[in-house]
Motif scaffolding. Structure first.
Motif, PDB file in Angstrom:
ATOM      1  N   GLY A   1       0.815  -1.207   0.000  1.00 56.33           N
ATOM      2  CA  GLY A   1       0.000   0.000   0.000  1.00 56.33           C
ATOM      3  C   GLY A   1       0.850   1.258   0.000  1.00 56.33           C
ATOM      4  N   GLY A   2       0.191   2.400  -0.149  1.00 57.40           N
ATOM      5  CA  GLY A   2       0.925   3.653  -0.137  1.00 57.40           C
ATOM      6  C   GLY A   2       0.083   4.807  -0.630  1.00 57.40           C
ATOM      7  N   LEU A   3       0.736   5.935  -0.811  1.00 53.37           N
ATOM      8  CA  LEU A   3       0.095   7.154  -1.306  1.00 53.37           C
ATOM      9  C   LEU A   3       0.504   7.364  -2.755  1.00 53.37           C
ATOM     10  CD1 LEU A   3      -1.394   9.881  -0.959  1.00 53.37           C
ATOM     11  CD2 LEU A   3       0.757  10.813  -0.053  1.00 53.37           C
ATOM     12  N   VAL A   4      -0.492   7.448  -3.625  1.00 51.71           N
ATOM     13  CA  VAL A   4      -0.229   7.656  -5.046  1.00 51.71           C
ATOM     14  C   VAL A   4      -1.172   8.708  -5.593  1.00 51.71           C
ATOM     15  CG1 VAL A   4       0.625   5.303  -5.422  1.00 51.71           C
ATOM     16  CG2 VAL A   4      -1.805   5.819  -5.748  1.00 51.71           C
ATOM     17  N   GLN A   5      -0.845   9.191  -6.781  1.00 49.39           N
ATOM     18  CA  GLN A   5      -1.706  10.165  -7.443  1.00 49.39           C
ATOM     19  C   GLN A   5      -2.739   9.451  -8.306  1.00 49.39           C
ATOM     20  OE1 GLN A   5       0.900  12.901  -9.533  1.00 49.39           O
ATOM     21  NE2 GLN A   5       0.991  14.250  -7.742  1.00 49.39           N
ATOM     22  N   SER A   6      -3.803  10.148  -8.576  1.00 50.18           N
ATOM     23  CA  SER A   6      -4.847   9.615  -9.439  1.00 50.18           C
ATOM     24  C   SER A   6      -4.246   9.194 -10.784  1.00 50.18           C
ATOM     25  CB  SER A   6      -5.913  10.686  -9.657  1.00 50.18           C
ATOM     26  OG  SER A   6      -6.955  10.187 -10.452  1.00 50.18           O
ATOM     27  N   GLY A   7      -4.642   8.011 -11.251  1.00 51.61           N
ATOM     28  CA  GLY A   7      -4.142   7.480 -12.499  1.00 51.61           C
ATOM     29  C   GLY A   7      -2.967   6.532 -12.360  1.00 51.61           C
ATOM     30  N   ALA A   8      -2.382   6.491 -11.180  1.00 48.99           N
ATOM     31  CA  ALA A   8      -1.220   5.635 -10.956  1.00 48.99           C
ATOM     32  C   ALA A   8      -1.637   4.174 -10.757  1.00 48.99           C
ATOM     33  CB  ALA A   8      -0.444   6.125  -9.745  1.00 48.99           C
ATOM     34  N   SER A   9      -0.639   3.325 -10.623  1.00 46.32           N
ATOM     35  CA  SER A   9      -0.855   1.897 -10.381  1.00 46.32           C
ATOM     36  C   SER A   9      -0.167   1.472  -9.092  1.00 46.32           C
ATOM     37  CB  SER A   9      -0.306   1.063 -11.538  1.00 46.32           C
ATOM     38  OG  SER A   9      -0.983   1.346 -12.736  1.00 46.32           O
ATOM     39  N   LEU A  10      -0.709   0.456  -8.482  1.00 47.62           N
ATOM     40  CA  LEU A  10      -0.107  -0.166  -7.303  1.00 47.62           C
ATOM     41  C   LEU A  10      -0.357  -1.656  -7.388  1.00 47.62           C
ATOM     42  CD1 LEU A  10      -1.008   1.890  -4.073  1.00 47.62           C
ATOM     43  CD2 LEU A  10       1.284   1.432  -4.958  1.00 47.62           C
ATOM     44  N   ARG A  11       0.550  -2.441  -6.812  1.00 51.41           N
ATOM     45  CA  ARG A  11       0.315  -3.877  -6.685  1.00 51.41           C
ATOM     46  C   ARG A  11       0.410  -4.257  -5.216  1.00 51.41           C
ATOM     47  NH1 ARG A  11       3.671  -9.051  -9.031  1.00 51.41           N
ATOM     48  NH2 ARG A  11       5.080  -8.427  -7.362  1.00 51.41           N
TER      49      ARG A  11
END
Length: 124
Positions: free
Chosen positions: A9-19
């Motif tokens: 998990g984490g903090l990302v901007q709109s449109g980004a991806s995470l796994r």
């Protein structure tokens, strides 16, 4: 006792991806179904996706279909949630869950085993 540990998990901007990853204890076997749920701030926990260890059949919630996918690595006893095109409304604590059996349920109370959760925050 089945133990589940989420990460990614984490903090990302709109449109980004995470796994996200969910590492399961050695007690899990091919007879288990693994799932991801999420709980947005102030809301109830909701189903995201599920996968069967054996066969790999999947079930994805309509709300994330086309953006999220679930997969597993049997050798590593790890389940993944790939999240693409993230939106602020995806902000939540994401939980990994497990149940014995082969049916891909979407109800919280069908899963007796839970991880501690991992926070995902999507900024606009």
């Amino acid at each position: 006792q089945v133990q589940l540990v989420e990460s990614g998990g984490g903090l990302v901007q709109s449109g980004a991806s995470l796994r996200l990853s969910c590492a399961a204890s050695e007690r899990t076997s091919s007879s288990y179904v693994m799932a991801w749920f999420r709980q947005p701030p102030g809301k109830e926990r909701e189903f995201v996706a599920a996968i069967a260890w054996s066969g790999g059949s999947t079930y994805i919630a309509d709300s994330v279909k086309g953006r999220f996918s679930i997969s597993r690595d049997n050798a590593k006893k790890t389940v993944y949630l790939q999240m693409n095109s993230l939106k602020p409304e995806d902000t939540a604590v994401y939980y990994c869950a497990a149940r014995l059996g082969s049916l891909l349920y979407a109800r919280v109370n069908e899963y007796p085993y839970w991880g501690q959760g991992t926070q995902v925050t999507v900024s606009s």
